[in-house]
Design a protein around this motif. Structure first.
Motif, PDB file in Angstrom:
ATOM      1  N   UNK A   1      -0.881 -20.212  -5.696  1.00 32.12           N
ATOM      2  CA  UNK A   1       0.660 -20.043  -6.393  1.00 32.12           C
ATOM      3  C   UNK A   1       1.252 -21.168  -6.771  1.00 32.12           C
ATOM      4  N   UNK A   2       2.351 -21.205  -7.407  1.00 31.82           N
ATOM      5  CA  UNK A   2       3.261 -22.167  -7.688  1.00 31.82           C
ATOM      6  C   UNK A   2       3.799 -22.845  -6.492  1.00 31.82           C
ATOM      7  N   UNK A   3       4.018 -21.713  -5.595  1.00 30.95           N
ATOM      8  CA  UNK A   3       4.589 -22.333  -4.079  1.00 30.95           C
ATOM      9  C   UNK A   3       3.551 -23.054  -3.435  1.00 30.95           C
ATOM     10  N   UNK A   4       2.480 -22.630  -3.555  1.00 33.09           N
ATOM     11  CA  UNK A   4       1.209 -23.161  -2.716  1.00 33.09           C
ATOM     12  C   UNK A   4       1.152 -24.786  -3.297  1.00 33.09           C
ATOM     13  N   UNK A   5       1.096 -24.918  -4.491  1.00 35.16           N
ATOM     14  CA  UNK A   5       1.022 -26.027  -5.320  1.00 35.16           C
ATOM     15  C   UNK A   5       2.298 -26.913  -4.689  1.00 35.16           C
ATOM     16  N   UNK A   6       3.558 -26.668  -4.825  1.00 30.31           N
ATOM     17  CA  UNK A   6       4.638 -27.391  -4.154  1.00 30.31           C
ATOM     18  C   UNK A   6       4.260 -28.008  -2.772  1.00 30.31           C
ATOM     19  N   UNK A   7       3.556 -26.854  -1.902  1.00 23.71           N
ATOM     20  CA  UNK A   7       3.572 -27.238  -0.387  1.00 23.71           C
ATOM     21  C   UNK A   7       2.639 -28.131  -0.343  1.00 23.71           C
ATOM     22  N   UNK A   8       1.458 -28.158  -1.128  1.00 26.23           N
ATOM     23  CA  UNK A   8       0.288 -29.202  -1.111  1.00 26.23           C
ATOM     24  C   UNK A   8       0.716 -30.260  -1.522  1.00 26.23           C
TER      25      UNK A   8
ATOM     26  N   UNK B   1      -2.552 -27.323   6.473  1.00 29.73           N
ATOM     27  CA  UNK B   1      -2.826 -26.140   5.879  1.00 29.73           C
ATOM     28  C   UNK B   1      -2.054 -25.443   4.790  1.00 29.73           C
ATOM     29  N   UNK B   2      -2.359 -25.390   3.764  1.00 36.83           N
ATOM     30  CA  UNK B   2      -1.863 -24.617   2.720  1.00 36.83           C
ATOM     31  C   UNK B   2      -2.306 -23.253   2.446  1.00 36.83           C
ATOM     32  N   UNK B   3      -1.770 -22.410   3.109  1.00 35.61           N
ATOM     33  CA  UNK B   3      -2.532 -21.117   3.201  1.00 35.61           C
ATOM     34  C   UNK B   3      -2.162 -20.073   1.972  1.00 35.61           C
ATOM     35  N   UNK B   4      -3.190 -19.722   1.158  1.00 38.15           N
ATOM     36  CA  UNK B   4      -2.991 -18.717   0.097  1.00 38.15           C
ATOM     37  C   UNK B   4      -3.158 -17.409   0.544  1.00 38.15           C
TER      38      UNK B   4
ATOM     39  N   UNK C   1      -9.016 -30.404   0.582  1.00 37.71           N
ATOM     40  CA  UNK C   1     -10.092 -29.734   1.166  1.00 37.71           C
ATOM     41  C   UNK C   1     -10.190 -28.244   0.505  1.00 37.71           C
ATOM     42  N   UNK C   2     -10.866 -27.933  -0.459  1.00 35.89           N
ATOM     43  CA  UNK C   2     -10.778 -26.856  -1.472  1.00 35.89           C
ATOM     44  C   UNK C   2     -11.644 -25.518  -0.948  1.00 35.89           C
ATOM     45  N   UNK C   3     -10.968 -24.533  -0.612  1.00 39.42           N
ATOM     46  CA  UNK C   3     -11.914 -23.093  -0.596  1.00 39.42           C
ATOM     47  C   UNK C   3     -11.713 -22.557  -1.953  1.00 39.42           C
TER      48      UNK C   3
ATOM     49  N   UNK D   1      -5.666 -29.036   3.189  1.00 39.77           N
ATOM     50  CA  UNK D   1      -6.367 -27.910   3.191  1.00 39.77           C
ATOM     51  C   UNK D   1      -5.866 -26.649   2.465  1.00 39.77           C
ATOM     52  N   UNK D   2      -6.635 -26.219   1.429  1.00 38.29           N
ATOM     53  CA  UNK D   2      -6.087 -25.085   0.560  1.00 38.29           C
ATOM     54  C   UNK D   2      -7.000 -24.004   0.966  1.00 38.29           C
ATOM     55  N   UNK D   3      -6.700 -23.130   1.685  1.00 43.46           N
ATOM     56  CA  UNK D   3      -7.565 -21.908   2.247  1.00 43.46           C
ATOM     57  C   UNK D   3      -6.929 -20.518   2.229  1.00 43.46           C
ATOM     58  N   UNK D   4      -7.411 -19.364   1.782  1.00 43.93           N
ATOM     59  CA  UNK D   4      -6.941 -18.212   2.323  1.00 43.93           C
ATOM     60  C   UNK D   4      -7.047 -17.563   3.759  1.00 43.93           C
TER      61      UNK D   4
END
Length: 159
Positions: A142-149, A132-135, A7-9, A114-117
């Motif tokens: 970021x690369x860290x968010x990519x790995x978490x997702x 939630x992968x909070x940016x 789910x992309x913001x 869910x990728x959202x800021x």
């Protein structure tokens, strides 16, 4: 359709404070590097993309209904071989409800992120937080968010 969904913001995810690209309508555009990072997630998980961003007012599954910025979004994603499957139907304040409703309409989904800021007020109520992968708005994806997702999608979340 994949059994995994992102789910992309857009704002604060596929762009950041340094983005100098603009949409046809003159809003902050999309950073090509952030799209490459999104591609890494899709490649590693085979996930489909569902748009939750306010950009969804500009986007449609049907090309003839696309607004200029929706078409721009499709073009930017297509540069990395990505496309949007669908969008949620919520309003800005009830993004969690929109995600929940979409998942209820697609019971075959096995994992989702869910990728959202932003953390919306109804995320807790709809059990979004474990997914939630909070940016950070100023940094975007970021690369860290990519790995978490990737971990959330491949492990089925924290359930």
């Amino acid at each position: 359709m994949s059994k995994r969904v992102i789910f992309l913001d857009i704002d604060g995810v596929l762009n950041d404070a340094a983005t100098d690209e603009y949409t046809p309508a003159g809003f902050m555009g999309i950073d090509g590097y952030k799209v490459k990072l999104l591609h890494r997630i899709v490649e590693a998980t085979d996930a489909s993309i569902v748009l939750t961003s306010t950009w969804k007012t500009e986007w449609s599954k049907y090309e003839e209904l696309l607004a200029k910025d929706g078409a721009y979004l499709n073009i930017m994603l297509a540069e990395e071989g990505l496309q949007i499957l669908d969008k949620t139907t919520d309003q800005v304040i009830d993004r969690g409800a929109g995600i929940s409703r979409w998942l209820n309409e697609h019971p075959d989904i096995e994992s989702w992120a869910v990728v959202d800021d932003e953390v919306f007020p109804d995320f807790k109520e709809h059990d979004i937080l474990p997914h939630l992968v909070k940016t950070n708005f100023y940094l975007g994806l970021t690369q860290e968010n990519v790995e978490q997702c990737i971990k959330i999608l491949n492990d089925g979340g924290s359930e």
